[in-house]
Design a protein around this motif. Sequence first.
Motif, mmCIF file in Angstrom:
data_model
loop_
_atom_site.group_PDB
_atom_site.id
_atom_site.type_symbol
_atom_site.label_atom_id
_atom_site.label_comp_id
_atom_site.label_asym_id
_atom_site.label_seq_id
_atom_site.Cartn_x
_atom_site.Cartn_y
_atom_site.Cartn_z
ATOM 1 N N MET A 1 15.046 10.058 -1.823
ATOM 2 C CA MET A 1 14.290 8.807 -1.839
ATOM 3 C C MET A 1 14.487 8.055 -0.523
ATOM 4 O O MET A 1 13.551 7.422 -0.010
ATOM 5 N N ALA A 2 15.686 8.147 0.033
ATOM 6 C CA ALA A 2 15.935 7.521 1.336
ATOM 7 C C ALA A 2 15.055 8.148 2.408
ATOM 8 O O ALA A 2 14.540 7.464 3.299
ATOM 9 N N GLU A 3 14.845 9.469 2.305
ATOM 10 C CA GLU A 3 13.974 10.147 3.263
ATOM 11 C C GLU A 3 12.520 9.723 3.078
ATOM 12 O O GLU A 3 11.750 9.639 4.042
ATOM 13 N N VAL A 4 12.114 9.457 1.850
ATOM 14 C CA VAL A 4 10.753 8.969 1.589
ATOM 15 C C VAL A 4 10.542 7.637 2.303
ATOM 16 O O VAL A 4 9.539 7.433 2.998
ATOM 17 N N LEU A 5 11.481 6.713 2.145
ATOM 18 C CA LEU A 5 11.356 5.397 2.765
ATOM 19 C C LEU A 5 11.388 5.498 4.288
ATOM 20 O O LEU A 5 10.609 4.837 4.987
ATOM 21 N N ARG A 6 12.281 6.339 4.798
ATOM 22 C CA ARG A 6 12.367 6.523 6.249
ATOM 23 C C ARG A 6 11.073 7.116 6.805
ATOM 24 O O ARG A 6 10.503 6.613 7.779
ATOM 25 N N PHE A 169 9.183 9.447 -7.432
ATOM 26 C CA PHE A 169 9.175 8.956 -6.055
ATOM 27 C C PHE A 169 7.953 8.078 -5.799
ATOM 28 O O PHE A 169 8.061 7.009 -5.178
ATOM 29 N N ALA A 170 6.782 8.542 -6.258
ATOM 30 C CA ALA A 170 5.550 7.785 -6.021
ATOM 31 C C ALA A 170 5.587 6.435 -6.730
ATOM 32 O O ALA A 170 5.167 5.417 -6.175
ATOM 33 N N ALA A 171 6.093 6.413 -7.961
ATOM 34 C CA ALA A 171 6.167 5.156 -8.708
ATOM 35 C C ALA A 171 7.108 4.168 -8.024
ATOM 36 O O ALA A 171 6.825 2.962 -7.967
ATOM 37 N N LEU A 172 8.219 4.667 -7.485
ATOM 38 C CA LEU A 172 9.211 3.788 -6.869
ATOM 39 C C LEU A 172 8.680 3.098 -5.616
ATOM 40 O O LEU A 172 9.134 2.008 -5.272
ATOM 41 N N VAL A 173 7.740 3.740 -4.930
ATOM 42 C CA VAL A 173 7.161 3.082 -3.750
ATOM 43 C C VAL A 173 5.867 2.346 -4.084
ATOM 44 O O VAL A 173 5.546 1.315 -3.481
ATOM 45 N N TRP A 174 5.099 2.876 -5.050
ATOM 46 C CA TRP A 174 3.785 2.297 -5.361
ATOM 47 C C TRP A 174 3.914 0.953 -6.060
ATOM 48 O O TRP A 174 3.237 -0.019 -5.697
ATOM 49 N N TRP A 197 -6.271 -15.977 6.515
ATOM 50 C CA TRP A 197 -6.431 -14.892 7.484
ATOM 51 C C TRP A 197 -5.112 -14.168 7.730
ATOM 52 O O TRP A 197 -5.067 -12.926 7.808
ATOM 53 N N GLY A 198 -4.032 -14.923 7.842
ATOM 54 C CA GLY A 198 -2.728 -14.309 8.047
ATOM 55 C C GLY A 198 -2.319 -13.426 6.888
ATOM 56 O O GLY A 198 -1.807 -12.313 7.076
ATOM 57 N N LEU A 199 -2.551 -13.919 5.663
ATOM 58 C CA LEU A 199 -2.212 -13.136 4.479
ATOM 59 C C LEU A 199 -3.041 -11.864 4.391
ATOM 60 O O LEU A 199 -2.548 -10.808 3.978
ATOM 61 N N MET A 200 -4.314 -11.940 4.789
ATOM 62 C CA MET A 200 -5.182 -10.766 4.693
ATOM 63 C C MET A 200 -4.841 -9.723 5.753
ATOM 64 O O MET A 200 -4.972 -8.525 5.502
ATOM 65 N N VAL A 201 -4.412 -10.176 6.915
ATOM 66 C CA VAL A 201 -3.918 -9.218 7.916
ATOM 67 C C VAL A 201 -2.666 -8.527 7.382
ATOM 68 O O VAL A 201 -2.528 -7.296 7.439
ATOM 69 N N PHE A 202 -1.750 -9.328 6.847
ATOM 70 C CA PHE A 202 -0.515 -8.788 6.278
ATOM 71 C C PHE A 202 -0.828 -7.847 5.121
ATOM 72 O O PHE A 202 -0.240 -6.763 4.997
ATOM 73 N N ASP A 203 -1.781 -8.237 4.280
ATOM 74 C CA ASP A 203 -2.121 -7.416 3.125
ATOM 75 C C ASP A 203 -2.689 -6.066 3.552
ATOM 76 O O ASP A 203 -2.414 -5.043 2.918
ATOM 77 N N SER A 204 -3.482 -6.050 4.611
ATOM 78 C CA SER A 204 -4.032 -4.784 5.095
ATOM 79 C C SER A 204 -2.916 -3.835 5.517
ATOM 80 O O SER A 204 -2.980 -2.624 5.263
ATOM 81 N N LEU A 205 -1.882 -4.387 6.141
ATOM 82 C CA LEU A 205 -0.733 -3.572 6.542
ATOM 83 C C LEU A 205 0.063 -3.108 5.325
ATOM 84 O O LEU A 205 0.566 -1.974 5.298
ATOM 85 N N VAL A 206 0.158 -3.969 4.313
ATOM 86 C CA VAL A 206 0.845 -3.589 3.074
ATOM 87 C C VAL A 206 0.151 -2.402 2.416
ATOM 88 O O VAL A 206 0.803 -1.445 1.973
ATOM 89 N N ALA A 214 3.173 6.453 -0.360
ATOM 90 C CA ALA A 214 2.765 7.273 -1.493
ATOM 91 C C ALA A 214 2.561 8.721 -1.073
ATOM 92 O O ALA A 214 3.015 9.652 -1.750
ATOM 93 N N GLY A 215 1.868 8.934 0.046
ATOM 94 C CA GLY A 215 1.656 10.295 0.522
ATOM 95 C C GLY A 215 2.962 10.987 0.860
ATOM 96 O O GLY A 215 3.154 12.172 0.546
#
Length: 243
Positions: A1-6, A169-174, A197-206, A214-215
Amino acid sequence: MAEVLRDGLRIWRMAPLIPALIVLPEFAQHIAEIQIGMFESRDAGVALADDPTRWAFGYIKIAGLVLAIFAAVRFWGGLRTGQRWWDLSAIGWRNVGIAIVLTVLTSLPGKLLESSIGEEKAGWIDIALGLATLPLIVLLVHGLSGNRESSLGSVFRNGWLAAIRILVFAALVWLPLQFLHSKNHDWAFGAPDALVWGLMVFDSLVVGLLATMAGTAIHHGAVPLREKIAPPVGNATADLQPI
């Protein structure tokens, strides 16, 4: 799981075109949402949730999300076998096709029977068939990774633990990123324009991070735990994977 996050983060540096597949259409939809006044208030958000303009961008966003997730799976699979992630000829198309077709077919009984047996019972049929065919996602990962030696029989014999790892793994990140995605919209309702606008820029990155995480989780979950998933940061093999 650490490798997934990395590795879900590393992919932004190693192959930035992959998160761009979803970040750009996600932000385009947010621009449309702002222009139609969706964030003026919570009531406006509810009223405009099904606005045709919003959904025109929404369909493109959904396609981008699926492509980004598949591309992330392909990236890590290709990295392990020395393939370029964008080289579609290296994909095991037979395994990909079998996995997708059978997944679609197993989703049909519940839909076809829903009108006669009710939504609840149809839902249980969907769950039962989904659990019974869990290894199909392992076959899909193998196909995207360029593994032509894998087969339907082999994943149903040996792929059950890998399928469970993929789900976990997918559930833990999704789940946490999806929660943050929802909260971004809640925070935007009725907020000043600059904050929206700031939140929507941030949300796009999220959402981009959600796709790459997930991938990566799907790919890494399918890899036997004894195998090394990816070379360390700075390894020459990793650096050979440009955008």
